[in-house]
Design an enzyme around this catalytic site. Structure first.
Site, mmCIF file in Angstrom:
data_model
loop_
_atom_site.group_PDB
_atom_site.id
_atom_site.type_symbol
_atom_site.label_atom_id
_atom_site.label_comp_id
_atom_site.label_asym_id
_atom_site.label_seq_id
_atom_site.Cartn_x
_atom_site.Cartn_y
_atom_site.Cartn_z
ATOM 1 N N HIS A 180 37.940 39.213 29.687
ATOM 2 C CA HIS A 180 38.444 40.405 28.810
ATOM 3 C C HIS A 180 39.713 39.903 28.435
ATOM 4 O O HIS A 180 40.560 39.152 28.834
ATOM 5 C CB HIS A 180 38.734 41.674 29.554
ATOM 6 C CG HIS A 180 39.574 41.638 30.889
ATOM 7 N ND1 HIS A 180 39.261 41.057 31.982
ATOM 8 C CD2 HIS A 180 40.846 41.750 31.047
ATOM 9 C CE1 HIS A 180 40.186 40.957 32.867
ATOM 10 N NE2 HIS A 180 41.336 41.482 32.205
ATOM 11 N N HIS A 230 43.405 41.090 26.482
ATOM 12 C CA HIS A 230 43.983 42.520 26.143
ATOM 13 C C HIS A 230 44.543 42.340 24.690
ATOM 14 O O HIS A 230 45.209 41.062 24.312
ATOM 15 C CB HIS A 230 45.318 42.218 27.180
ATOM 16 C CG HIS A 230 45.162 42.312 28.720
ATOM 17 N ND1 HIS A 230 45.195 43.367 29.302
ATOM 18 C CD2 HIS A 230 44.604 41.464 29.554
ATOM 19 C CE1 HIS A 230 44.746 43.199 30.518
ATOM 20 N NE2 HIS A 230 44.579 41.991 30.741
HETATM 21 P P1 5GP Z 1 43.474 41.810 34.313
HETATM 22 O O1 5GP Z 1 44.792 42.076 35.388
HETATM 23 O O2 5GP Z 1 42.207 41.499 34.897
HETATM 24 O O3 5GP Z 1 44.085 40.715 33.288
HETATM 25 O O4 5GP Z 1 43.395 43.165 33.713
HETATM 26 C C1 5GP Z 1 42.605 44.068 34.028
HETATM 27 C C2 5GP Z 1 42.935 45.516 33.283
HETATM 28 O O5 5GP Z 1 41.902 46.206 33.584
HETATM 29 C C3 5GP Z 1 44.333 46.060 33.646
HETATM 30 O O6 5GP Z 1 45.352 46.257 32.625
HETATM 31 C C4 5GP Z 1 43.857 47.333 34.187
HETATM 32 O O7 5GP Z 1 44.752 48.244 33.822
HETATM 33 C C5 5GP Z 1 42.494 47.585 33.537
HETATM 34 N N1 5GP Z 1 41.468 48.491 34.289
HETATM 35 C C6 5GP Z 1 41.303 48.376 35.445
HETATM 36 N N2 5GP Z 1 40.447 49.340 35.612
HETATM 37 C C7 5GP Z 1 40.045 50.011 34.652
HETATM 38 C C8 5GP Z 1 39.092 51.169 34.263
HETATM 39 O O8 5GP Z 1 38.156 51.521 35.256
HETATM 40 N N3 5GP Z 1 39.136 51.494 33.093
HETATM 41 C C9 5GP Z 1 40.042 50.781 32.181
HETATM 42 N N4 5GP Z 1 39.669 51.397 30.876
HETATM 43 N N5 5GP Z 1 40.709 49.944 32.506
HETATM 44 C C10 5GP Z 1 40.822 49.432 33.657
#
Ligand code: 5GP
Ligand code: ZN
Length: 112
Positions: free
Chosen positions: A98, A100
């Site tokens: 993903h 951001h």
């Molecule tokens: P990472 O830390 O893996 O780069 O980012 C994961 C992102 O996913 C985080 O910013 C977190 O807030 C978001 N996230 C986690 N669970 C969910 C969810 O169930 N729904 C949505 N919309 N975002 C989520």
């Protein structure tokens, strides 16, 4: 597969969709770190950017084709940041690639 973002793409878990096409799904982050915080994911399960290769890079191209459209739709006329976390040191918490998309204000010059 027990993957949160695959479930979101399939609609098994609700999300606030902001963009979708054949390759890409984009939705609002549940815990926004900027006024605009969108997650942009491929509609195929890739664990992270570390798994991108010639067989799947079409998904990444499609994501980057979508980013200017999503940014414009969100009103990000003064710039934005695109980030992807990879693995343990990158603090990746969801193991589905993903990006951001962050904006709506001036961000830190620090990247870490
Ligand atoms: P990472 O830390 O893996 O780069 O980012 C994961 C992102 O996913 C985080 O910013 C977190 O807030 C978001 N996230 C986690 N669970 C969910 C969810 O169930 N729904 C949505 N919309 N975002 C989520
Ligand atoms: Zn997945």
């Amino acid at each position: 597969m027990d993957c949160l973002f695959c479930k979101i793409i399939q609609g098994d878990i609700p999300s606030s969709k902001v963009f979708e096409n054949e390759y890409v799904y984009a939705f609002k982050d549940i815990n926004p770190q900027m006024p605009v915080h969108v997650l942009i994911v491929p509609k195929a399960h890739l664990g992270s950017a570390d798994e991108v290769d010639a067989s799947n890079s079409r998904y990444v191209a499609a994501i980057f084709e979508a980013i200017p459209r999503i940014a414009a739709q969100a009103g990000l006329t003064n710039g934005y940041r695109v980030v992807t976390n990879v693995g343990e040191d990158g603090c990746q918490s969801v193991k589905h690639l993903h990006f951001h998309l962050l904006g709506g204000g001036k961000m830190s010059e620090k990247m870490n």
